[in-house]
Design an enzyme around this catalytic site. Structure first.
Site, PDB file in Angstrom:
ATOM      1  N   LYS A 129      50.492  61.366  24.776  1.00 45.92           N
ATOM      2  CA  LYS A 129      50.989  59.937  25.061  1.00 45.92           C
ATOM      3  C   LYS A 129      50.196  58.908  24.256  1.00 45.92           C
ATOM      4  CE  LYS A 129      55.242  57.649  25.993  1.00 45.92           C
ATOM      5  NZ  LYS A 129      56.401  57.999  25.435  1.00 45.92           N
ATOM      6  N   ASP A 169      57.946  53.983  21.975  1.00 42.80           N
ATOM      7  CA  ASP A 169      57.900  53.128  23.590  1.00 42.80           C
ATOM      8  C   ASP A 169      58.168  52.048  23.423  1.00 42.80           C
ATOM      9  OD1 ASP A 169      58.012  55.706  26.001  1.00 42.80           O
ATOM     10  OD2 ASP A 169      57.072  53.587  26.416  1.00 42.80           O
TER      11      ASP A 169
HETATM   12  P1  NDP Z   1      61.702  48.578  24.844  1.00 43.87           P
HETATM   13  O1  NDP Z   1      60.511  47.782  24.008  1.00 43.87           O
HETATM   14  O2  NDP Z   1      62.091  48.732  23.277  1.00 43.87           O
HETATM   15  O3  NDP Z   1      62.743  47.712  25.703  1.00 43.87           O
HETATM   16  C1  NDP Z   1      62.013  47.477  26.624  1.00 43.87           C
HETATM   17  C2  NDP Z   1      62.868  47.004  27.489  1.00 43.87           C
HETATM   18  O4  NDP Z   1      62.779  46.815  29.079  1.00 43.87           O
HETATM   19  C3  NDP Z   1      63.095  45.433  27.371  1.00 43.87           C
HETATM   20  O5  NDP Z   1      63.991  44.917  27.569  1.00 43.87           O
HETATM   21  C4  NDP Z   1      61.667  44.815  28.274  1.00 43.87           C
HETATM   22  O6  NDP Z   1      62.257  43.258  28.645  1.00 43.87           O
HETATM   23  C5  NDP Z   1      61.610  45.878  29.158  1.00 43.87           C
HETATM   24  N1  NDP Z   1      61.093  46.111  30.141  1.00 43.87           N
HETATM   25  C6  NDP Z   1      59.884  46.411  30.243  1.00 43.87           C
HETATM   26  N2  NDP Z   1      58.200  46.580  30.428  1.00 43.87           N
HETATM   27  C7  NDP Z   1      59.462  45.620  31.471  1.00 43.87           C
HETATM   28  C8  NDP Z   1      59.119  45.566  33.178  1.00 43.87           C
HETATM   29  N3  NDP Z   1      57.245  45.721  33.512  1.00 43.87           N
HETATM   30  N4  NDP Z   1      59.782  44.789  34.275  1.00 43.87           N
HETATM   31  C9  NDP Z   1      61.006  44.487  33.822  1.00 43.87           C
HETATM   32  N5  NDP Z   1      61.255  44.871  32.254  1.00 43.87           N
HETATM   33  C10 NDP Z   1      60.297  45.558  31.708  1.00 43.87           C
HETATM   34  O7  NDP Z   1      61.128  50.283  25.094  1.00 43.87           O
HETATM   35  P2  NDP Z   1      62.851  50.980  25.120  1.00 43.87           P
HETATM   36  O8  NDP Z   1      63.870  50.602  25.421  1.00 43.87           O
HETATM   37  O9  NDP Z   1      61.844  51.892  24.135  1.00 43.87           O
HETATM   38  O10 NDP Z   1      61.760  51.692  26.725  1.00 43.87           O
HETATM   39  C11 NDP Z   1      62.209  51.845  27.763  1.00 43.87           C
HETATM   40  C12 NDP Z   1      62.068  52.891  28.848  1.00 43.87           C
HETATM   41  O11 NDP Z   1      62.396  54.123  27.970  1.00 43.87           O
HETATM   42  C13 NDP Z   1      60.250  53.292  28.930  1.00 43.87           C
HETATM   43  O12 NDP Z   1      60.226  53.639  30.028  1.00 43.87           O
HETATM   44  C14 NDP Z   1      59.973  54.440  28.139  1.00 43.87           C
HETATM   45  O13 NDP Z   1      59.085  54.951  27.969  1.00 43.87           O
HETATM   46  C15 NDP Z   1      61.628  54.844  28.027  1.00 43.87           C
HETATM   47  N6  NDP Z   1      61.883  56.054  26.785  1.00 43.87           N
HETATM   48  C16 NDP Z   1      62.257  54.974  25.523  1.00 43.87           C
HETATM   49  C17 NDP Z   1      62.486  56.031  24.458  1.00 43.87           C
HETATM   50  C18 NDP Z   1      62.379  55.202  23.108  1.00 43.87           C
HETATM   51  O14 NDP Z   1      62.439  57.214  21.680  1.00 43.87           O
HETATM   52  N7  NDP Z   1      61.696  54.318  23.011  1.00 43.87           N
HETATM   53  C19 NDP Z   1      62.602  57.642  25.183  1.00 43.87           C
HETATM   54  C20 NDP Z   1      62.230  58.090  26.347  1.00 43.87           C
HETATM   55  C21 NDP Z   1      61.840  57.478  27.104  1.00 43.87           C
HETATM   56  P3  NDP Z   1      60.643  42.584  28.204  1.00 43.87           P
HETATM   57  O15 NDP Z   1      61.402  42.069  26.821  1.00 43.87           O
HETATM   58  O16 NDP Z   1      61.456  40.949  28.855  1.00 43.87           O
HETATM   59  O17 NDP Z   1      59.696  42.761  28.544  1.00 43.87           O
HETATM   60  O1  2IT Z   2      59.225  59.103  26.472  1.00 40.66           O
HETATM   61  C1  2IT Z   2      59.674  59.117  25.051  1.00 40.66           C
HETATM   62  O2  2IT Z   2      59.974  60.486  25.216  1.00 40.66           O
HETATM   63  C2  2IT Z   2      59.375  58.597  24.235  1.00 40.66           C
HETATM   64  N1  2IT Z   2      59.132  57.766  23.693  1.00 40.66           N
HETATM   65  C3  2IT Z   2      60.142  59.855  22.953  1.00 40.66           C
HETATM   66  C4  2IT Z   2      58.318  60.288  22.460  1.00 40.66           C
HETATM   67  C5  2IT Z   2      58.874  60.751  20.349  1.00 40.66           C
HETATM   68  O3  2IT Z   2      57.902  61.424  20.027  1.00 40.66           O
HETATM   69  O4  2IT Z   2      59.585  60.537  20.092  1.00 40.66           O
END
Ligand code: NDP
Ligand code: 2IT
Length: 449
Positions: A129, A169
């Protein structure tokens, strides 16, 4: 934190002492250790070979300066990270997070989780990561590009399609992956598609990768419901966040007949009893990069913006926390339970605090941990790598079917492992033990390295 089985308590104490101040990393290790007692008792050779001690020590940790110049001409300095945690099953694989809260403890918790999540996919990927304490909010497109270029100017020497493959992420999506890939290509003079995943469809990306984490989480929920003879049709669902994971979780819930009534960002949450208008939400979040209150202004009557308070106070059958770590605490879990919630599935990484998980378990609420439920994103990244390696590209429908099959496989192996260890229906035990044994067996085979 609760006391662990005596077979692992000493080691946990050592992990905390060796990694001071890294609360999220301690939490992630504790959660895994908490479930491993039975497998260590059954197979003492894992402990004898020091597998757990090695698992908790990243193979490599890189911390670097990211200098860049903002639009006002001022020099800005951020801190970049890449933690290459474990490569027993394949090259390091995991996302990059750009958020002001990023520090080594956050990257290590995410990297540690990623080892187990990637093992659960059944695909040949190790865990890693990275990220930076950079805040993309309010930055211009040109600033984002300069930041990504500077970040890659150091990162490029540590990654490669057979070494370490980053992806997105929080704060890193298609735009950022584009700038990162462009700079990698420029520095190395190689069109090495397999070095990053989450690429655009016209330059090496995979169909369904954008949707995969959210879709995959909902496929997992579908399997949980099916195990109890139910479907998503007509179910009320609350999804926190409104980023990549949340938006595509909402999309799949709606496609499968569910009714999403609330979602959020870090400024608050919106409730829409008519069901979230996803087209409008995507316009605000993906195109305009706006704030969630805009939704209520535009959608009008029947909707509500709540600035302070918990989204988990909104009554729901199913909760899908998809924003960030520790966003659903014990008080939230109690509200969900009181309001009749039957399933909590983690779209985000570690969004549910340990005492909330305990409360949900005690109330027999189905709980799917992120390393199982949100593995569809990284699994589809591995499918992107397969397509890049064979210089091929698959159709949307074929790729989505592969994703659905992978999620069913993860679901079933969680349940069968939980059964085998006498904890039927416990997805946390099933996920942790199933993943641990796969990684541990590979580590044993590869010797002390
Ligand atoms: P994005 O940046 O696309 O979206 C994040 C969302 O969560 C936004 O709505 C953001 O609001 C909110 N958010 C982030 N930090 C905070 C905080 N400290 N407090 C409140 N709201 C918060 O990220 P992703 O959708 O990609 O990721 C979301 C989650 O999913 C994370 O935990 C990530 O690790 C996990 N994840 C992502 C994957 C991926 O493929 N992208 C795969 C597996 C897991 P704001 O815009 O106001 O900050
Ligand atoms: O938390 C996760 O699994 C991710 N942000 C996606 C990682 C990836 O390599 O697609």
């Amino acid at each position: 934190m609760t006391t662990l089985d005596e077979s692992v308590q000493d080691l946990f104490t050592q992990v905390v002492a060796r990694n001071p101040g890294e609360a999220e990393f301690h939490q992630a290790v504790h959660e895994v250790f908490d479930t491993l007692g039975p497998v260590l008792a059954k197979h003492p050779h894992y402990a004898d070979a020091g597998i757990l001690t090695r698992l908790c020590e990243p193979e490599r940790q890189i911390i670097f300066r990211v200098p860049w110049v903002d639009d006002a001409g001022d020099v800005q300095i951020n801190r970049g990270f890449r933690v290459e945690f474990n490569s027993a099953l394949g090259p390091y694989k995991g996302g990059l997070r750009f958020h002001p809260s990023v520090y080594l403890g956050v990257i290590k918790f995410l990297g540690f989780e990623q080892i187990f999540k990637n093992a659960l996919t059944g695909l040949p990927i190790g865990g890693g990561k990275g990220g930076a304490d950079f805040d993309p909010k309010g930055r211009s497109d040109a600033e984002i590009m300069r930041f990504c270029q500077s970040f890659m100017t150091e990162l490029y020497r540590h990654i490669g399609e057979h070494t370490d493959i980053p992806a997105g992420d929080i704060g890193v999506g298609g735009r950022e992956i584009g700038y990162l890939f462009g700079q990698y290509k420029r520095i190395t003079n190689r069109y090495e598609s397999g070095v990053l995943t989450g690429k655009g469809l016209s330059w090496g990306g995979s169909q369904v990768r954008t949707e995969a984490t959210g879709y995959g989480t909902v496929f997992f929920v579908r399997e949980m419901l099916a195990a109890g003879g139910q479907t998503l049709d007509g179910k009320r669902v609350v999804v926190s966040g409104s980023g990549n994971v949340a938006l595509f979780a909402i999309e799949k819930v709606q496609q499968l007949g569910g009714h999403v009534v609330a979602c959020s960002d870090s400024s608050g949450f919106v409730v829409d009893e008519n069901g979230i208008d996803l087209e409008l939400m995507k316009e605000i979040k993906l195109v305009e990069r706006g704030r969630i209150a805009d939704y209520v202004t535009r959608r009008g009557s029947g909707t509500q913006f709540v600035e302070s308070g918990s989204i988990w106070s909104v009554p729901t059958d199913i909760a899908i926390p998809s924003a960030t770590q520790n966003e659903l605490n014990a008080a939230d879990a109690e509200m969900l339970i009181r309001n009749g919630c039957r399933i909590v599935a983690e779209g985000a990484n570690m969004p549910t605090t340990p005492d909330a998980v305990r409360a949900l378990n005690e109330a027999s609420v189905g709980f799917a941990p992120g390393k199982a439920a949100n593995a569809g994103g990284v699994a589809t990244s591995a499918l992107e790598m397969q397509q890049n390696a064979s210089r091929d590209s698959w159709s949307f429908d074929y790729t989505e079917q592969r994703l659905a099959d992978i999620m069913r496989g993860i679901h079933d192996s969680c349940l069968s492992t939980a059964d085998e260890y006498g904890m039927p229906g416990n997805y946390v035990v099933g996920a942790n033990i199933s993943a641990f044994t796969q990684v541990a067996d590979a580590m044993l085979a590869l010797g002390v390295v």
